[in-house]
Write a protein that holds these residues in place. Structure first.
Motif, PDB file in Angstrom:
ATOM      1  N   ALA A   1       9.528  -1.481  -2.437  1.00 38.74           N
ATOM      2  CA  ALA A   1       8.877  -2.031  -1.338  1.00 38.74           C
ATOM      3  C   ALA A   1      10.543  -2.111  -0.223  1.00 38.74           C
ATOM      4  O   ALA A   1      10.616  -2.442   0.855  1.00 38.74           O
ATOM      5  N   PHE A   2      11.090  -3.554  -0.756  1.00 37.10           N
ATOM      6  CA  PHE A   2      12.497  -4.393   0.319  1.00 37.10           C
ATOM      7  C   PHE A   2      13.537  -4.089  -0.345  1.00 37.10           C
ATOM      8  O   PHE A   2      14.187  -3.796  -1.830  1.00 37.10           O
ATOM      9  N   ALA A   3      14.187  -4.366   0.353  1.00 32.05           N
ATOM     10  CA  ALA A   3      15.872  -4.277  -0.677  1.00 32.05           C
ATOM     11  C   ALA A   3      16.385  -5.237  -1.286  1.00 32.05           C
ATOM     12  O   ALA A   3      15.286  -6.178  -1.842  1.00 32.05           O
ATOM     13  N   ALA A   4      17.205  -5.487  -2.147  1.00 36.07           N
ATOM     14  CA  ALA A   4      17.374  -6.163  -2.661  1.00 36.07           C
ATOM     15  C   ALA A   4      18.029  -7.098  -2.509  1.00 36.07           C
ATOM     16  O   ALA A   4      18.899  -7.333  -2.014  1.00 36.07           O
ATOM     17  N   GLY A   5      18.101  -8.654  -3.011  1.00 41.23           N
ATOM     18  CA  GLY A   5      18.049  -9.369  -2.613  1.00 41.23           C
ATOM     19  C   GLY A   5      16.961 -10.755  -1.197  1.00 41.23           C
ATOM     20  O   GLY A   5      16.890 -11.187  -0.988  1.00 41.23           O
ATOM     21  N   ASP A   6      16.125  -9.446  -0.536  1.00 38.91           N
ATOM     22  CA  ASP A   6      14.789  -9.649   0.477  1.00 38.91           C
ATOM     23  C   ASP A   6      14.392 -11.330  -0.273  1.00 38.91           C
ATOM     24  O   ASP A   6      13.559 -10.664  -2.171  1.00 38.91           O
ATOM     25  N   ARG A   7      14.197 -12.266   0.404  1.00 33.90           N
ATOM     26  CA  ARG A   7      12.951 -13.309  -0.137  1.00 33.90           C
ATOM     27  C   ARG A   7      11.894 -13.134  -0.618  1.00 33.90           C
ATOM     28  O   ARG A   7      11.051 -13.941  -1.748  1.00 33.90           O
ATOM     29  N   ARG A   8      11.524 -11.790  -0.511  1.00 32.44           N
ATOM     30  CA  ARG A   8       9.872 -11.932  -0.545  1.00 32.44           C
ATOM     31  C   ARG A   8      10.164 -10.748  -2.173  1.00 32.44           C
ATOM     32  O   ARG A   8       9.031 -11.400  -2.934  1.00 32.44           O
ATOM     33  N   VAL A   9      11.015  -9.974  -2.574  1.00 32.59           N
ATOM     34  CA  VAL A   9      11.314  -9.608  -3.658  1.00 32.59           C
ATOM     35  C   VAL A   9      11.371 -10.984  -5.334  1.00 32.59           C
ATOM     36  O   VAL A   9      11.286 -11.047  -5.808  1.00 32.59           O
ATOM     37  N   GLU A  10      12.351 -11.652  -3.896  1.00 32.80           N
ATOM     38  CA  GLU A  10      12.259 -12.917  -5.368  1.00 32.80           C
ATOM     39  C   GLU A  10      11.644 -13.824  -5.585  1.00 32.80           C
ATOM     40  O   GLU A  10      11.317 -14.146  -6.105  1.00 32.80           O
ATOM     41  N   LEU A  11      10.696 -14.335  -4.096  1.00 31.79           N
ATOM     42  CA  LEU A  11       9.513 -14.680  -3.878  1.00 31.79           C
ATOM     43  C   LEU A  11       8.424 -13.868  -5.135  1.00 31.79           C
ATOM     44  O   LEU A  11       7.699 -14.530  -6.149  1.00 31.79           O
ATOM     45  N   ALA A  12       8.016 -12.880  -5.275  1.00 33.00           N
ATOM     46  CA  ALA A  12       7.342 -12.069  -6.208  1.00 33.00           C
ATOM     47  C   ALA A  12       7.849 -12.533  -8.115  1.00 33.00           C
ATOM     48  O   ALA A  12       7.037 -12.909  -9.086  1.00 33.00           O
ATOM     49  N   ASP A  13       8.784 -12.457  -7.952  1.00 33.29           N
ATOM     50  CA  ASP A  13       9.888 -12.465  -9.364  1.00 33.29           C
ATOM     51  C   ASP A  13      10.035 -13.942  -9.775  1.00 33.29           C
ATOM     52  O   ASP A  13       9.202 -13.976 -10.928  1.00 33.29           O
ATOM     53  N   GLU A  14       9.726 -14.661  -8.517  1.00 28.40           N
ATOM     54  CA  GLU A  14       9.547 -16.520  -9.269  1.00 28.40           C
ATOM     55  C   GLU A  14       7.683 -16.576  -9.792  1.00 28.40           C
ATOM     56  O   GLU A  14       7.994 -17.087 -10.513  1.00 28.40           O
ATOM     57  N   ALA A  15       6.961 -16.106  -9.137  1.00 28.83           N
ATOM     58  CA  ALA A  15       5.941 -16.192  -8.931  1.00 28.83           C
ATOM     59  C   ALA A  15       5.839 -15.466  -9.952  1.00 28.83           C
ATOM     60  O   ALA A  15       5.110 -16.295 -11.674  1.00 28.83           O
ATOM     61  N   ARG A  16       6.075 -14.804 -10.724  1.00 30.85           N
ATOM     62  CA  ARG A  16       5.754 -13.081 -11.964  1.00 30.85           C
ATOM     63  C   ARG A  16       6.232 -14.810 -12.950  1.00 30.85           C
ATOM     64  O   ARG A  16       5.799 -14.756 -14.804  1.00 30.85           O
ATOM     65  N   ALA A  17       7.345 -15.092 -13.083  1.00 30.14           N
ATOM     66  CA  ALA A  17       8.077 -16.153 -13.825  1.00 30.14           C
ATOM     67  C   ALA A  17       7.648 -17.131 -14.652  1.00 30.14           C
ATOM     68  O   ALA A  17       7.269 -17.615 -15.078  1.00 30.14           O
ATOM     69  N   VAL A  18       7.110 -18.190 -13.177  1.00 29.83           N
ATOM     70  CA  VAL A  18       6.449 -19.398 -13.175  1.00 29.83           C
ATOM     71  C   VAL A  18       4.469 -18.470 -13.880  1.00 29.83           C
ATOM     72  O   VAL A  18       4.472 -19.487 -14.569  1.00 29.83           O
ATOM     73  N   ARG A  19       3.684 -18.260 -13.188  1.00 28.06           N
ATOM     74  CA  ARG A  19       3.321 -17.812 -14.135  1.00 28.06           C
ATOM     75  C   ARG A  19       2.497 -17.119 -15.500  1.00 28.06           C
ATOM     76  O   ARG A  19       1.821 -17.774 -15.742  1.00 28.06           O
ATOM     77  N   ASN A  20       4.131 -16.699 -15.587  1.00 28.92           N
ATOM     78  CA  ASN A  20       3.881 -16.561 -17.355  1.00 28.92           C
ATOM     79  C   ASN A  20       4.165 -17.340 -17.610  1.00 28.92           C
ATOM     80  O   ASN A  20       3.486 -17.595 -19.187  1.00 28.92           O
TER      81      ASN A  20
ATOM     82  N   ARG B   1       0.650  -1.094  -0.326  1.00 29.48           N
ATOM     83  CA  ARG B   1      -0.429   0.047  -0.156  1.00 29.48           C
ATOM     84  C   ARG B   1       0.316   1.476  -0.276  1.00 29.48           C
ATOM     85  O   ARG B   1       0.261   2.351  -0.358  1.00 29.48           O
ATOM     86  N   GLU B   2       1.903   1.184   0.386  1.00 28.46           N
ATOM     87  CA  GLU B   2       3.521   2.334   0.588  1.00 28.46           C
ATOM     88  C   GLU B   2       3.871   2.321  -0.212  1.00 28.46           C
ATOM     89  O   GLU B   2       4.023   3.862  -1.240  1.00 28.46           O
ATOM     90  N   CYS B   3       3.637   1.816  -1.427  1.00 25.49           N
ATOM     91  CA  CYS B   3       4.715   1.590  -2.820  1.00 25.49           C
ATOM     92  C   CYS B   3       3.665   1.941  -3.435  1.00 25.49           C
ATOM     93  O   CYS B   3       4.189   2.944  -4.661  1.00 25.49           O
TER      94      CYS B   3
END
Length: 197
Positions: A148-167, A121-123
């Motif tokens: 929202a989160f620092a580079a290398g944060d697992r939440r960033v990695e999760l969102a990016d992986e989920a995007r890649a899998v979904r695509n 929400r803040e972003c």
């Protein structure tokens, strides 16, 4: 499907069990003995269900109803694996994955938004956009988590992986075992659970 689900060991992660059964049915069709063998194999070595080189042939053997290598399954012509080439096997594995993993990814998306609502929400507020957080897709979530989160944060990695899998799944591409294991591990970590992939 129901018959095959009974053969899944109870100790197997439920998502892997469901994917094992769906993959076995997509590969073997009406051949219940082969379905059972696949489920057993996938339960002991899950990476096998992501293996596209399941066929002993190159797909040049002609399928025939008279020989028992072709029939209708789910209303379409279906050939046994020994009559399928790599492209058909990849399509069958993709069908199994999209059937099981698309709904799972949606559940994970909803949970991710719920757990990280404040940061997302803040972003959105900083970008002066108006967005219903509950309707964000993985691509938008991945973009927002990078802010929202620092580079290398697992939440960033999760969102990016989920995007890649979904695509990949949306574009008819099956995912490999390493990608599945990675996203499964990240989703467990994000929910504060142990790794079970």
């Amino acid at each position: 499907m129901s018959w095959a689900l009974d053969g899944v060991p109870s100790a197997l992660d439920p998502l892997l069990g469901r994917l094992a059964v769906e993959t076995a049915v997509q590969l073997a069709g009406w051949d219940l003995e082969s379905v059972a063998r696949f489920v057993e194999s996938f339960a002991t070595a899950p990476r096998r269900m992501f293996d596209i080189s399941q066929s002993p042939s190159d797909g040049t053997r002609a399928a025939s109803w008279a020989l028992g290598t072709s029939d209708l399954f789910d209303g379409v012509v279906f050939s046994t694996l020994d009559c399928c080439g790599r492209e058909e096997i990849a399509r069958r594995i993709w069908r199994a994955q999209v059937t099981v993993l698309f709904g799972w990814l949606e559940s994970e998306r909803s949970g991710f938004v719920r757990r990280h609502r404040r940061a997302l929400r803040e972003c959105v507020s900083r970008s002066l956009l108006t967005a219903d957080l509950d309707s964000l897709e993985w691509a938008e979530i991945a973009r927002l988590t990078k802010a929202a989160f620092a580079a290398g944060d697992r939440r960033v990695e999760l969102a990016d992986e989920a995007r890649a899998v979904r695509n990949a799944l949306a574009h008819l591409e099956p995912i490999d075992y390493s990608r599945f294991a990675r996203i499964r591990s990240l989703t467990h970590a994000d929910r504060g659970e142990g790794d079970s992939a």
